[in-house]
Scaffold this active site. Structure first.
Site, short mmCIF file in Angstrom:
data_model
loop_
_atom_site.label_atom_id
_atom_site.label_comp_id
_atom_site.label_asym_id
_atom_site.label_seq_id
_atom_site.Cartn_x
_atom_site.Cartn_y
_atom_site.Cartn_z
N SER A 39 -50.19 55.22 38.85
CA SER A 39 -51.40 55.69 39.52
C SER A 39 -51.35 55.15 40.94
CB SER A 39 -52.66 55.23 38.78
OG SER A 39 -52.61 53.86 38.51
N GLU A 78 -53.56 54.43 44.65
CA GLU A 78 -54.89 54.25 45.23
C GLU A 78 -54.91 54.60 46.73
OE1 GLU A 78 -56.90 50.69 43.88
OE2 GLU A 78 -57.61 50.31 45.92
N THR A 89 -61.08 54.42 46.81
CA THR A 89 -61.97 53.26 46.86
C THR A 89 -63.36 53.63 47.37
OG1 THR A 89 -61.25 52.64 49.07
CG2 THR A 89 -60.04 51.66 47.22
N HIS A 101 -63.59 55.12 42.67
CA HIS A 101 -64.07 53.77 42.42
C HIS A 101 -65.58 53.81 42.64
CE1 HIS A 101 -60.04 51.55 43.35
NE2 HIS A 101 -59.82 52.78 42.92
N ARG A 106 -67.88 45.60 40.46
CA ARG A 106 -69.09 45.00 41.03
C ARG A 106 -69.15 45.24 42.53
NH1 ARG A 106 -69.72 38.70 42.16
NH2 ARG A 106 -68.32 39.39 43.81
N ASP A 117 -68.37 43.78 46.62
CA ASP A 117 -68.80 42.60 47.39
C ASP A 117 -69.73 43.07 48.48
OD1 ASP A 117 -67.08 40.55 46.22
OD2 ASP A 117 -65.45 41.74 47.06
N ALA A 152 -70.00 43.82 37.06
CA ALA A 152 -69.39 45.10 36.70
C ALA A 152 -69.68 45.46 35.24
CB ALA A 152 -67.89 45.04 36.94
N HIS A 170 -60.51 35.55 39.59
CA HIS A 170 -61.38 36.03 40.67
C HIS A 170 -61.83 34.82 41.50
CE1 HIS A 170 -65.15 37.51 42.51
NE2 HIS A 170 -64.45 38.62 42.60
N ALA A 206 -64.89 32.98 40.33
CA ALA A 206 -65.03 32.62 38.91
C ALA A 206 -65.21 31.10 38.79
CB ALA A 206 -63.80 33.06 38.13
N ARG A 256 -66.41 40.85 28.49
CA ARG A 256 -67.72 41.53 28.53
C ARG A 256 -67.57 42.96 29.04
NH1 ARG A 256 -69.97 37.42 31.48
NH2 ARG A 256 -69.84 35.91 29.83
N LYS A 257 -66.67 43.17 30.01
CA LYS A 257 -66.49 44.53 30.54
C LYS A 257 -65.88 45.44 29.49
CE LYS A 257 -64.41 43.04 34.55
NZ LYS A 257 -63.97 43.05 35.96
N PHE A 297 -55.56 39.26 54.26
CA PHE A 297 -56.22 39.95 53.15
C PHE A 297 -56.12 39.12 51.87
CE2 PHE A 297 -56.18 43.98 50.48
CZ PHE A 297 -57.51 44.28 50.76
N HIS A 312 -49.91 50.49 39.15
CA HIS A 312 -50.94 51.09 40.01
C HIS A 312 -50.62 50.66 41.45
CE1 HIS A 312 -55.01 52.46 41.20
NE2 HIS A 312 -55.03 51.39 41.97
P1 FAD Z 1 -67.07 41.35 37.94
O1 FAD Z 1 -66.22 41.71 36.80
O2 FAD Z 1 -68.55 41.56 37.82
O3 FAD Z 1 -66.78 39.82 38.27
C1 FAD Z 1 -67.23 39.24 39.50
C2 FAD Z 1 -67.34 37.73 39.34
O4 FAD Z 1 -68.46 37.42 38.51
C3 FAD Z 1 -66.13 37.06 38.67
O5 FAD Z 1 -65.96 35.80 39.28
C4 FAD Z 1 -66.57 36.91 37.21
O6 FAD Z 1 -65.91 35.82 36.58
C5 FAD Z 1 -68.06 36.64 37.38
N1 FAD Z 1 -68.87 37.14 36.27
C6 FAD Z 1 -68.83 38.35 35.69
N2 FAD Z 1 -69.78 38.45 34.73
C7 FAD Z 1 -70.44 37.27 34.72
C8 FAD Z 1 -71.56 36.76 33.99
N3 FAD Z 1 -72.19 37.49 33.05
N4 FAD Z 1 -71.98 35.50 34.25
C9 FAD Z 1 -71.38 34.73 35.19
N5 FAD Z 1 -70.31 35.18 35.94
C10 FAD Z 1 -69.87 36.43 35.70
N6 FAD Z 1 -64.20 46.53 45.93
C11 FAD Z 1 -64.90 47.50 46.54
O7 FAD Z 1 -65.90 47.20 47.23
N7 FAD Z 1 -64.55 48.82 46.47
C12 FAD Z 1 -63.49 49.22 45.72
O8 FAD Z 1 -63.20 50.42 45.66
C13 FAD Z 1 -62.73 48.23 45.02
N8 FAD Z 1 -61.69 48.58 44.24
C14 FAD Z 1 -61.03 47.60 43.52
C15 FAD Z 1 -60.01 47.99 42.66
C16 FAD Z 1 -59.33 47.04 41.90
C17 FAD Z 1 -58.26 47.50 40.94
C18 FAD Z 1 -59.65 45.66 42.04
C19 FAD Z 1 -58.89 44.62 41.28
C20 FAD Z 1 -60.66 45.27 42.91
C21 FAD Z 1 -61.37 46.23 43.65
N9 FAD Z 1 -62.42 45.88 44.50
C22 FAD Z 1 -63.13 46.86 45.16
C23 FAD Z 1 -62.78 44.47 44.70
C24 FAD Z 1 -63.92 44.00 43.75
O9 FAD Z 1 -65.09 44.73 43.98
C25 FAD Z 1 -64.13 42.52 44.01
O10 FAD Z 1 -63.03 41.78 43.61
C26 FAD Z 1 -65.43 41.93 43.47
O11 FAD Z 1 -65.60 40.64 44.03
C27 FAD Z 1 -65.46 41.76 41.96
O12 FAD Z 1 -65.56 42.95 41.31
P2 FAD Z 1 -65.39 43.03 39.71
O13 FAD Z 1 -65.66 44.41 39.33
O14 FAD Z 1 -64.15 42.40 39.29
O15 FAD Z 1 -66.66 42.09 39.29
#
Ligand code: FAD
Length: 277
Positions: free
Chosen positions: A6, A8, A39, A67, A97, A99, A113, A139, A142, A154-155, A206, A256
């Protein structure tokens, strides 16, 4: 067995960028990727451009996966986006999720997320194949590796089908992460995210921000090339191709590519891997 690929893209900012992306996409299509993903900018800043790019990829006959990030968003706004994607015939979403820019408040109706995945399932049932992010080097926010694994679980429990990792250059980090996930009883496919290396200085900046480590031996070698961009590119291709070889040999379910809207590095790595269709 065929390796699932895949690729991106980020949504282009100008008509010229859109033309260039069309050409890039058509060049990369020879690899017959399972999907092209697009993205989504922080806080929904690329909502229209992501949608337009996804629709165009789909209209050209390729599978497109937007995304979608949820931090700062309301349920109503996410519901509206999901409805647009359903109407456009999209079947796969990368749920994140995201940023918020530093300084922005944490307003919004989603915190993680996992809550977005849950919401997508509640709103649209099994309509979408949902991809989520995974972090072999953990992360950056984390609290601990254990907490990050729990967040990943959880996801999956909320309904994610598969995962794409943050990029990494330490093979063992990926292998360890997959082992830890399997120990939790999850068989979720975890596809490694591959970042080809064009410019070392950009990559270094980055990587600091997103918590991906550039191993010392790689950093020192890149630094020793100074401004010699041909040497940097050649070394980057060697290192990343070798990583992909090792990942596939170790059983990674696919690759990917973070293409950065460039065709040549991904094409060259796949050519060396013998993956060109
Ligand atoms: P989560 O899974 O929600 O995790 C975020 C943080 O919260 C982690 O530290 C986790 O340990 C913690 N956490 C989760 N759940 C809980 C809970 N219940 N209690 C306490 N802590 C918790 N960013 C963009 O803006 N746009 C994009 O298009 C984009 N594409 C991406 C594609 C990929 C493949 C990847 C790997 C990253 C991408 N990102 C993108 C970056 C991403 O949005 C960031 O890394 C963001 O900081 C975390 O997103 P996540 O979905 O992993 O969050």
């Amino acid at each position: 067995m065929r390796t699932e690929l895949s690729i991106e893209f980020f949504p282009p900012q100008s008509a010229e960028g859109a033309d260039k992306l069309r050409a890039t996409r058509d060049q990369l299509a020879v690899l017959e990727p399972g999907f092209f993903s697009v993205t989504y900018g922080a806080g929904g800043s690329t909502r229209e451009r992501t949608f337009a790019t996804v629709k165009e990829i789909a209209a050209a006959g390729y599978e497109a996966a937007p995304h979608l990030s949820c931090v700062g968003a309301s349920r109503d706004s996410i519901r509206g986006i999901l409805q647009e994607y359903v109407a456009a015939g999209i079947r796969r979403i990368v749920a994140l999720r995201g940023d918020l820019p530093s300084g922005a408040g944490a307003a919004g109706e989603f915190r993680y997320a996992s809550e977005l995945v849950e919401f997508i399932r509640a709103e649209t049932g099994d309509r979408f194949h949902i991809e989520v992010a995974a972090y072999p080097e953990w992360h950056p926010q984390a609290k601990s590796p254990k907490d990050d694994l729990a967040a990943f679980k959880r996801k999956v429990e909320a309904g994610a089908n598969s995962a794409i990792t943050q990029y990494f250059y330490n093979l063992d980090a990926y292998l360890h992460f997959v082992d830890e996930v399997r120990k939790l009883g999850l068989d979720t496919p975890i596809v490694p995210g591959i970042m080809p290396i064009g410019s070392f200085s950009k990559l270094a900046r980055f990587s600091d921000a997103c918590g991906a480590e550039i191993p010392r031996w790689m950093r020192k070698t890149f630094e020793s090339y100074g401004d010699d961009s041909d040497a940097i590119r050649a070394f980057g291709l060697d290192v990343v191709t070798r990583l992909c070889e090792q990942l596939l040999a170790a059983g990674a379910p696919g690759l990917h590519f973070y293409s950065m809207n460039q065709a040549a590095p991904t094409l060259e790595i796949c050519r060396r891997l013998g993956l060109t269709a």
